[in-house]
Write a protein that holds these residues in place. Structure first.
Motif, mmCIF file in Angstrom:
data_model
loop_
_atom_site.group_PDB
_atom_site.id
_atom_site.type_symbol
_atom_site.label_atom_id
_atom_site.label_comp_id
_atom_site.label_asym_id
_atom_site.label_seq_id
_atom_site.Cartn_x
_atom_site.Cartn_y
_atom_site.Cartn_z
ATOM 1 N N HIS A 48 0.859 -1.180 0.000
ATOM 2 C CA HIS A 48 0.000 0.000 0.000
ATOM 3 C C HIS A 48 0.897 1.233 0.000
ATOM 4 N N VAL A 49 0.270 2.401 -0.096
ATOM 5 C CA VAL A 49 1.005 3.657 -0.105
ATOM 6 C C VAL A 49 0.583 4.466 1.121
ATOM 7 N N ILE A 50 1.563 4.940 1.871
ATOM 8 C CA ILE A 50 1.300 5.703 3.094
ATOM 9 C C ILE A 50 1.690 7.167 2.897
ATOM 10 N N ASN A 51 0.813 8.060 3.329
ATOM 11 C CA ASN A 51 1.131 9.478 3.392
ATOM 12 C C ASN A 51 2.080 9.668 4.569
ATOM 13 N N HIS A 52 3.326 9.994 4.298
ATOM 14 C CA HIS A 52 4.318 10.079 5.364
ATOM 15 C C HIS A 52 4.146 11.305 6.252
ATOM 16 N N LEU A 53 3.286 12.237 5.848
ATOM 17 C CA LEU A 53 3.009 13.403 6.681
ATOM 18 C C LEU A 53 1.929 13.088 7.723
ATOM 19 N N SER A 54 0.893 12.384 7.283
ATOM 20 C CA SER A 54 -0.237 12.088 8.172
ATOM 21 C C SER A 54 -0.235 10.668 8.718
ATOM 22 N N GLY A 55 0.490 9.763 8.045
ATOM 23 C CA GLY A 55 0.486 8.360 8.445
ATOM 24 C C GLY A 55 -0.702 7.585 7.908
ATOM 25 N N GLU A 56 -1.521 8.229 7.120
ATOM 26 C CA GLU A 56 -2.723 7.577 6.588
ATOM 27 C C GLU A 56 -2.449 6.914 5.249
ATOM 28 N N GLU A 57 -3.229 5.858 4.978
ATOM 29 C CA GLU A 57 -3.099 5.163 3.701
ATOM 30 C C GLU A 57 -3.687 6.023 2.588
ATOM 31 N N MET A 58 -3.061 5.977 1.429
ATOM 32 C CA MET A 58 -3.497 6.777 0.284
ATOM 33 C C MET A 58 -4.114 5.887 -0.784
ATOM 34 N N PRO A 59 -5.127 6.377 -1.494
ATOM 35 C CA PRO A 59 -5.825 5.560 -2.503
ATOM 36 C C PRO A 59 -5.082 5.527 -3.831
ATOM 37 N N GLU A 60 -3.890 4.959 -3.834
ATOM 38 C CA GLU A 60 -3.114 4.854 -5.066
ATOM 39 C C GLU A 60 -2.206 3.640 -4.997
ATOM 40 N N SER A 61 -1.585 3.310 -6.114
ATOM 41 C CA SER A 61 -0.670 2.174 -6.182
ATOM 42 C C SER A 61 0.687 2.640 -6.686
ATOM 43 N N ARG A 62 1.741 2.078 -6.123
ATOM 44 C CA ARG A 62 3.092 2.404 -6.581
ATOM 45 C C ARG A 62 3.895 1.123 -6.735
ATOM 46 N N ASN A 63 4.907 1.173 -7.596
ATOM 47 C CA ASN A 63 5.746 0.025 -7.901
ATOM 48 C C ASN A 63 7.041 0.099 -7.092
ATOM 49 N N VAL A 64 7.437 -1.014 -6.488
ATOM 50 C CA VAL A 64 8.608 -1.037 -5.606
ATOM 51 C C VAL A 64 9.889 -0.696 -6.364
ATOM 52 N N LEU A 65 10.039 -1.232 -7.561
ATOM 53 C CA LEU A 65 11.240 -0.953 -8.359
ATOM 54 C C LEU A 65 11.300 0.521 -8.758
#
Length: 221
Positions: A48-65
Motif C-alpha cells: 500500500h502507499v502511506i502518506n508520510h506526513l499524516s500516516g494515513e493510507e493513500m488511494p493509489e498504487s506504486r511500484n517497488v522498483l
C-alpha cells in the motif's frame, strides 16, 4: 580490487518502502570504503502507499522498483536479474517495505513468506558463503534465508519482531544501536538501526560498523 556489493531496496519511505536514511547511510559508507555498488528491487506493486506526513493510507498504487529508483538516482535493476557470481556481498537496509513488499512479515509475522525473487537472490548469497548484512527490520527474514539456528538482532528482545524471529527458529541477541551482531557460521551481520535509533547519527553508528564488517568478510572474486 574493489569489492562488489548488491543492495536490495524495498521502495522509498520508512512506512511503505525502504528507510531512506538507512539506505543512504549504507550507500554512502560503501562508497567511502571504495566498494562498487548496484541497487536492486523487486518489480512488484507495494502492499500500500502511506502518506508520510499524516500516516494515513493513500488511494493509489506504486511500484517497488520504480520507487526504489528515487533512492538509487535511477540506477536500480530488477532483483530477478541479480546474479550472485557478480557480487561479493549483499546488504538489505530496513524500512517497513521489508516487512510489506519484500515479505508479508508485517501481516503474517512468524508465518511470513518472502517475495520469491528476493528470497532466491538472498539464498544464493547464503549458499555461496558470501556475507550478508541485514539492517533494522531486515533480520526478521534471516530464518527464511538461512534456515533455523541463525543468529541475528532486532535490537531489544522485548520487540515483537524478535519474538517472531525466535518462533521461526532463529536465535535473537540483544544489541545496542551502535553495535552489530555477527553469526560467523552464516557470515551474517545485523544491526538495529532505527529499531532503536533516536537520530540519524545513532543509526549511522551501527550501519557503518555493519558495512565495514561485511566488506571485511567479503572475498573479491
Amino acid at each position: 580490487m574493489s569489492k562488489k556489493v548488491a543492495v536490495i531496496l524495498s521502495g522509498c519511505g520508512v512506512y511503505d518502502g525502504a528507510e531512506i536514511q538507512e539506505s543512504v547511510i549504507t550507500l554512502l559508507r560503501l562508497d567511502q570504503r571504495g566498494a562498487q555498488v548496484q541497487c536492486f528491487a523487486p518489480n512488484v506493486a507495494q502492499m500500500h502507499v502511506i502518506n508520510h506526513l499524516s500516516g494515513e493510507e493513500m488511494p493509489e498504487s506504486r511500484n517497488v522498483l520504480t520507487e526504489s529508483a528515487r533512492i538509487a538516482r535511477g540506477n536500480v535493476e530488477d532483483v530477478r536479474t541479480l546474479a550472485v557470481e557478480h557480487f561479493d556481498a549483499l546488504i538489505l537496509p530496513g524500512g517497513f517495505g521489508v516487512a510489506k513488499n519484500l515479505s508479508n512479515f508485517a501481516v503474517e509475522g512468524a508465518n511470513c513468506s518472502v517475495q520469491p525473487d528476493v528470497l532466491a537472490a538472498a539464498q544464493a548469497f547464503a549458499q555461496a558463503g558470501k556475507p550478508i548484512g541485514l539492517i533494522c527490520i531486515s533480520p526478521a527474514l534471516a530464518v527464511k534465508i538461512f534456515g533455523a539456528g541463525v543468529t541475528a538482532t532486532l535490537g531489544s528482545s522485548e520487540d515483537p519482531a524478535a519474538a517472531a524471529l525466535v518462533s521461526m527458529g532463529g536465535v535473537h541477541e540483544e544489541c545496542a544501536v551502535e553495535d552489530v551482531i555477527e553469526d560467523q557460521a552464516h557470515k551474517l551481520v545485523t544491526t538495529p538501526a532505527y529499531m532503536l535509533a533516536q537520530s540519524i547519527a545513532e543509526a549511522a553508528s551501527g550501519i557503518n560498523k555493519l558495512v565495514d564488517r561485511v566488506l571485511e568478510l567479503a572475498q573479491p572474486h
